[in-house]
Design an enzyme around this catalytic site. Structure first.
Site, PDB file in Angstrom:
ATOM      1  N   GLY A  13      38.204  47.394  31.084  1.00  0.00           N
ATOM      2  CA  GLY A  13      37.117  46.677  31.751  1.00  0.00           C
ATOM      3  C   GLY A  13      35.978  47.558  32.223  1.00  0.00           C
ATOM      4  CG  ASN A  83      36.667  50.224  38.276  1.00  0.00           C
ATOM      5  OD1 ASN A  83      35.818  49.339  38.253  1.00  0.00           O
ATOM      6  ND2 ASN A  83      37.724  50.215  37.473  1.00  0.00           N
ATOM      7  CB  ILE A  86      44.838  43.480  41.670  1.00  0.00           C
ATOM      8  CG1 ILE A  86      45.178  43.719  43.160  1.00  0.00           C
ATOM      9  CG2 ILE A  86      45.363  44.606  40.809  1.00  0.00           C
ATOM     10  CD1 ILE A  86      46.663  43.591  43.484  1.00  0.00           C
ATOM     11  N   GLY A 144      39.460  30.668  47.694  1.00  0.00           N
ATOM     12  CA  GLY A 144      40.671  31.213  47.074  1.00  0.00           C
ATOM     13  C   GLY A 144      40.737  32.729  47.105  1.00  0.00           C
ATOM     14  CD  GLN A 145      37.939  35.838  44.505  1.00  0.00           C
ATOM     15  OE1 GLN A 145      36.785  36.091  44.838  1.00  0.00           O
ATOM     16  NE2 GLN A 145      38.468  36.271  43.380  1.00  0.00           N
ATOM     17  CE1 TYR A 148      38.675  41.514  43.781  1.00  0.00           C
ATOM     18  CE2 TYR A 148      36.828  40.052  44.237  1.00  0.00           C
ATOM     19  CZ  TYR A 148      37.384  41.091  43.512  1.00  0.00           C
ATOM     20  OH  TYR A 148      36.645  41.716  42.521  1.00  0.00           O
TER      21      TYR A 148
HETATM   22  P1  NDP Z   1      40.497  44.806  34.942  1.00  0.00           P
HETATM   23  O1  NDP Z   1      41.563  43.914  35.460  1.00  0.00           O
HETATM   24  O2  NDP Z   1      39.905  44.545  33.613  1.00  0.00           O
HETATM   25  O3  NDP Z   1      41.005  46.334  34.986  1.00  0.00           O
HETATM   26  C1  NDP Z   1      41.544  46.832  36.174  1.00  0.00           C
HETATM   27  C2  NDP Z   1      41.852  48.298  36.044  1.00  0.00           C
HETATM   28  O4  NDP Z   1      42.348  48.780  37.292  1.00  0.00           O
HETATM   29  C3  NDP Z   1      42.943  48.602  35.032  1.00  0.00           C
HETATM   30  O5  NDP Z   1      42.698  49.871  34.434  1.00  0.00           O
HETATM   31  C4  NDP Z   1      44.197  48.671  35.905  1.00  0.00           C
HETATM   32  O6  NDP Z   1      45.251  49.451  35.340  1.00  0.00           O
HETATM   33  C5  NDP Z   1      43.632  49.352  37.124  1.00  0.00           C
HETATM   34  N1  NDP Z   1      44.438  49.130  38.323  1.00  0.00           N
HETATM   35  C6  NDP Z   1      44.678  47.953  38.962  1.00  0.00           C
HETATM   36  N2  NDP Z   1      45.470  48.157  40.023  1.00  0.00           N
HETATM   37  C7  NDP Z   1      45.747  49.482  40.066  1.00  0.00           C
HETATM   38  C8  NDP Z   1      46.548  50.296  40.911  1.00  0.00           C
HETATM   39  N3  NDP Z   1      47.204  49.783  41.956  1.00  0.00           N
HETATM   40  N4  NDP Z   1      46.604  51.624  40.642  1.00  0.00           N
HETATM   41  C9  NDP Z   1      45.931  52.170  39.604  1.00  0.00           C
HETATM   42  N5  NDP Z   1      45.163  51.434  38.756  1.00  0.00           N
HETATM   43  C10 NDP Z   1      45.080  50.114  38.980  1.00  0.00           C
HETATM   44  O7  NDP Z   1      39.377  44.795  36.079  1.00  0.00           O
HETATM   45  P2  NDP Z   1      37.776  44.753  35.960  1.00  0.00           P
HETATM   46  O8  NDP Z   1      37.305  45.801  35.036  1.00  0.00           O
HETATM   47  O9  NDP Z   1      37.356  43.358  35.754  1.00  0.00           O
HETATM   48  O10 NDP Z   1      37.389  45.127  37.462  1.00  0.00           O
HETATM   49  C11 NDP Z   1      37.206  46.468  37.884  1.00  0.00           C
HETATM   50  C12 NDP Z   1      36.763  46.457  39.336  1.00  0.00           C
HETATM   51  O11 NDP Z   1      35.561  45.708  39.458  1.00  0.00           O
HETATM   52  C13 NDP Z   1      37.767  45.792  40.271  1.00  0.00           C
HETATM   53  O12 NDP Z   1      37.807  46.477  41.504  1.00  0.00           O
HETATM   54  C14 NDP Z   1      37.204  44.406  40.462  1.00  0.00           C
HETATM   55  O13 NDP Z   1      37.603  43.860  41.681  1.00  0.00           O
HETATM   56  C15 NDP Z   1      35.720  44.702  40.429  1.00  0.00           C
HETATM   57  N6  NDP Z   1      34.910  43.550  40.074  1.00  0.00           N
HETATM   58  C16 NDP Z   1      35.103  42.918  38.862  1.00  0.00           C
HETATM   59  C17 NDP Z   1      34.314  41.834  38.548  1.00  0.00           C
HETATM   60  C18 NDP Z   1      34.449  41.111  37.249  1.00  0.00           C
HETATM   61  O14 NDP Z   1      33.787  40.073  37.112  1.00  0.00           O
HETATM   62  N7  NDP Z   1      35.235  41.574  36.289  1.00  0.00           N
HETATM   63  C19 NDP Z   1      33.288  41.337  39.458  1.00  0.00           C
HETATM   64  C20 NDP Z   1      33.157  42.088  40.672  1.00  0.00           C
HETATM   65  C21 NDP Z   1      33.952  43.156  40.950  1.00  0.00           C
HETATM   66  P3  NDP Z   1      46.249  48.767  34.221  1.00  0.00           P
HETATM   67  O15 NDP Z   1      45.397  48.637  32.979  1.00  0.00           O
HETATM   68  O16 NDP Z   1      47.342  49.752  34.091  1.00  0.00           O
HETATM   69  O17 NDP Z   1      46.661  47.445  34.780  1.00  0.00           O
END
Ligand code: NDP
Length: 241
Positions: A13, A83, A86, A144-145, A148
């Site tokens: 992502g 970054n 969850i 729902g958040q 978050y």
């Molecule tokens: P994804 O779910 O696509 O990817 C999340 C990434 O974070 C993965 O690499 C995952 O690892 C890793 N990760 C999650 N939990 C942990 C943990 N406890 N320890 C180490 N690594 C972890 O997320 P996005 O790319 O969509 O989102 C990235 C960030 O941007 C997040 O913080 C999200 O809240 C924020 N965000 C996203 C938005 C969106 O619309 N997508 C909007 C606004 C903010 P693994 O692959 O091993 O699971």
């Protein structure tokens, strides 16, 4: 000397786009993931970027992980992108303590854990760049958040306080608040809900991970030294804070 950048959640992502963009810009990059081994190894073989597996919600694991990155890359972390995040969406009246605690630990506790592990050497060096990926839903709230939104809003206060503590040491601390970006996280939103969300975005589409990555690339550069304690929206005009 090549600067060292660590991106949590850097294998999928938004984080993967940030890791790629920083590697393309000449940084040595370490990308941290949690459990999706297949996505992480595919990312590594495609990009050549080093991957590390640990849980950013775990304080000791962050300290040990940062020590491993420092050893492998031959220097301390110059740039940290918090970054990883969850969601565990549900209305508060149905939310379990586990759903609350997991999100607070992974999305906000991780900022403390990771910053605590890198800030000492940054202060000694007199240089550092920290960027936290918050969310539009931390700025305005969302059904729902509660978990978050609380974590992502918490990141904004954390950013401002740490920016004040770090300003005289050459360390900048900023936050980026994306709107809805086309990643696995958004793919988990039911179709009919997503349609309604997109209808409310003035630019009329989801954002792309690369559109967030370019902003982060600017903020971590040497040229961005006067920008600290700020929150930057990248949300297609959805919310103007
Ligand atoms: P994804 O779910 O696509 O990817 C999340 C990434 O974070 C993965 O690499 C995952 O690892 C890793 N990760 C999650 N939990 C942990 C943990 N406890 N320890 C180490 N690594 C972890 O997320 P996005 O790319 O969509 O989102 C990235 C960030 O941007 C997040 O913080 C999200 O809240 C924020 N965000 C996203 C938005 C969106 O619309 N997508 C909007 C606004 C903010 P693994 O692959 O091993 O699971």
């Amino acid at each position: 000397m090549q600067r060292i950048a660590l991106v949590t959640g850097g294998t999928r992502g938004i984080g993967a786009a940030i890791a790629r963009r920083l590697a393309d810009s000449g940084y040595q990059v370490a990308a941290v993931y949690h459990g999706n081994e297949a996505a992480a190894t595919a990312f590594q073989s495609e990009t050549g970027i080093r991957i590390y597996r640990w849980d950013v919600a775990d304080y000791e694991a962050c300290a040990a992980g940062v020590a491993a990155v420092t050893r492998d890359l031959g220097g301390t972390v110059d740039i940290l992108v918090n970054n990883a995040g969850i969601t565990r969406d549900t209305m508060l009246h149905k939310m379990s303590p586990q759903q609350w605690n997991e999100v607070i630990a992974s999305d906000l506790g991780s900022c403390f854990n990771m910053c605590r592990a890198v800030i000492g050497p940054m202060r000694e060096k007199g240089f550092g760049r920290i960027v936290g990926i918050s969310s539009v839903n931390g700025q305005r709230g969302q059904l729902g958040q509660t978990n978050y939104a609380a974590a992502k809003a918490g990141m904004l206060g954390f950013t401002k306080a740490l920016a004040l503590e770090s300003a005289a040491k050459g360390i900048t601390v900023n936050a980026v608040a994306p709107g809805y970006i086309a990643t696995d996280m958004v793919a988990a939103v039911p179709d009919e809900v997503l349609k309604k969300i997109v209808a409310q975005i003035p630019v009329g589409r989801l954002g792309q991970p690369e559109e967030v990555a370019r902003l982060v690339r600017f903020l971590v550069g040497d040229e961005a030294g006067y920008i600290t304690g700020a929150t930057f929206s990248a949300n297609g005009g959805q919310y103007m804070a």
